[in-house]
Design a protein around this motif. Structure first.
Motif, PDB file in Angstrom:
ATOM      1  N   UNK A  48       0.821  -1.207   0.000  1.00  0.00           N
ATOM      2  CA  UNK A  48       0.000   0.000   0.000  1.00  0.00           C
ATOM      3  C   UNK A  48       0.858   1.261   0.000  1.00  0.00           C
ATOM      4  N   UNK A  49       1.993   1.211   0.687  1.00  0.00           N
ATOM      5  CA  UNK A  49       2.891   2.356   0.692  1.00  0.00           C
ATOM      6  C   UNK A  49       3.472   2.588  -0.700  1.00  0.00           C
ATOM      7  N   UNK A  50       3.844   1.517  -1.392  1.00  0.00           N
ATOM      8  CA  UNK A  50       4.328   1.651  -2.772  1.00  0.00           C
ATOM      9  C   UNK A  50       3.238   2.199  -3.674  1.00  0.00           C
ATOM     10  N   UNK A  51       2.017   1.699  -3.513  1.00  0.00           N
ATOM     11  CA  UNK A  51       0.897   2.196  -4.310  1.00  0.00           C
ATOM     12  C   UNK A  51       0.667   3.681  -4.050  1.00  0.00           C
ATOM     13  N   UNK A  52       0.702   4.069  -2.790  1.00  0.00           N
ATOM     14  CA  UNK A  52       0.512   5.468  -2.431  1.00  0.00           C
ATOM     15  C   UNK A  52       1.599   6.341  -3.061  1.00  0.00           C
ATOM     16  N   UNK A  53       2.842   5.874  -3.015  1.00  0.00           N
ATOM     17  CA  UNK A  53       3.947   6.640  -3.592  1.00  0.00           C
ATOM     18  C   UNK A  53       3.825   6.729  -5.106  1.00  0.00           C
ATOM     19  N   UNK A  54       3.412   5.635  -5.747  1.00  0.00           N
ATOM     20  CA  UNK A  54       3.200   5.679  -7.195  1.00  0.00           C
ATOM     21  C   UNK A  54       2.062   6.626  -7.561  1.00  0.00           C
ATOM     22  N   UNK A  55       1.036   6.696  -6.727  1.00  0.00           N
ATOM     23  CA  UNK A  55      -0.049   7.652  -6.964  1.00  0.00           C
ATOM     24  C   UNK A  55       0.443   9.093  -6.826  1.00  0.00           C
ATOM     25  N   UNK A  56       1.339   9.330  -5.886  1.00  0.00           N
ATOM     26  CA  UNK A  56       1.924  10.663  -5.737  1.00  0.00           C
ATOM     27  C   UNK A  56       2.703  11.036  -6.999  1.00  0.00           C
ATOM     28  N   UNK A  57       3.519  10.109  -7.502  1.00  0.00           N
ATOM     29  CA  UNK A  57       4.298  10.375  -8.708  1.00  0.00           C
ATOM     30  C   UNK A  57       3.373  10.600  -9.898  1.00  0.00           C
ATOM     31  N   UNK A  58       2.323   9.789 -10.021  1.00  0.00           N
ATOM     32  CA  UNK A  58       1.372   9.956 -11.120  1.00  0.00           C
ATOM     33  C   UNK A  58       0.679  11.311 -11.031  1.00  0.00           C
ATOM     34  N   UNK A  59       0.313  11.730  -9.829  1.00  0.00           N
ATOM     35  CA  UNK A  59      -0.328  13.028  -9.632  1.00  0.00           C
ATOM     36  C   UNK A  59       0.616  14.157 -10.054  1.00  0.00           C
ATOM     37  N   UNK A  60       1.888  14.048  -9.683  1.00  0.00           N
ATOM     38  CA  UNK A  60       2.863  15.062 -10.072  1.00  0.00           C
ATOM     39  C   UNK A  60       3.053  15.095 -11.591  1.00  0.00           C
ATOM     40  N   UNK A  61       3.087  13.934 -12.216  1.00  0.00           N
ATOM     41  CA  UNK A  61       3.203  13.898 -13.671  1.00  0.00           C
ATOM     42  C   UNK A  61       1.982  14.515 -14.341  1.00  0.00           C
ATOM     43  N   UNK A  62       0.800  14.255 -13.805  1.00  0.00           N
ATOM     44  CA  UNK A  62      -0.418  14.856 -14.348  1.00  0.00           C
ATOM     45  C   UNK A  62      -0.374  16.376 -14.235  1.00  0.00           C
ATOM     46  N   UNK A  63       0.066  16.878 -13.098  1.00  0.00           N
ATOM     47  CA  UNK A  63       0.196  18.327 -12.914  1.00  0.00           C
ATOM     48  C   UNK A  63       1.177  18.895 -13.941  1.00  0.00           C
ATOM     49  N   UNK A  64       2.312  18.213 -14.140  1.00  0.00           N
ATOM     50  CA  UNK A  64       3.312  18.674 -15.098  1.00  0.00           C
ATOM     51  C   UNK A  64       2.735  18.738 -16.504  1.00  0.00           C
ATOM     52  N   UNK A  65       2.042  17.690 -16.908  1.00  0.00           N
ATOM     53  CA  UNK A  65       1.464  17.660 -18.256  1.00  0.00           C
ATOM     54  C   UNK A  65       0.429  18.763 -18.426  1.00  0.00           C
ATOM     55  N   UNK A  66      -0.427  18.955 -17.429  1.00  0.00           N
ATOM     56  CA  UNK A  66      -1.461  19.989 -17.532  1.00  0.00           C
ATOM     57  C   UNK A  66      -0.863  21.397 -17.575  1.00  0.00           C
ATOM     58  N   UNK A  67       0.179  21.628 -16.795  1.00  0.00           N
ATOM     59  CA  UNK A  67       0.838  22.940 -16.828  1.00  0.00           C
ATOM     60  C   UNK A  67       1.489  23.179 -18.189  1.00  0.00           C
TER      61      UNK A  67
END
Length: 96
Positions: free
Chosen positions: A61-80
């Protein structure tokens, strides 16, 4: 025109910063995962027996949570970046 340029440069700065954050989290996964593990495991609280029920001790679950954080950051980068591209295309357009 100056307001548009300021917004574009600010968008570029935010996009570059978020890209660096993403690259850091991906390339130095182990060190950053330790921090996420400590936070989700609630290792630094004083009353673990009282508040520790919220802790996530599962590595999966910790790995999943961290991967979700990275995915969220990538989404923010793409949208910006997409926003900066749209602002660049509309740079010479009418204000209305």
């Amino acid at each position: 025109m100056n307001n548009r340029l300021i917004k574009i440069f600010f968008g570029i700065a935010v996009g570059c910063y978020m890209l660096l954050v993403c690259i850091n989290n991906i390339t130095d996964y182990g060190a950053n995962f330790q921090f996420v593990s400590k936070v989700t495991g609630m290792e630094d609280i004083f009353s673990r027996e009282k508040n520790g029920w919220r802790a996530v001790d599962s590595r999966g679950l910790q790995n999943l949570f961290y991967l979700l954080i990275i995915a969220w950051e990538l989404l923010i980068t793409v949208l910006v970046v997409l926003g900066v591209v749209r602002m660049l295309r509309a740079l010479k357009a009418q204000a209305a």
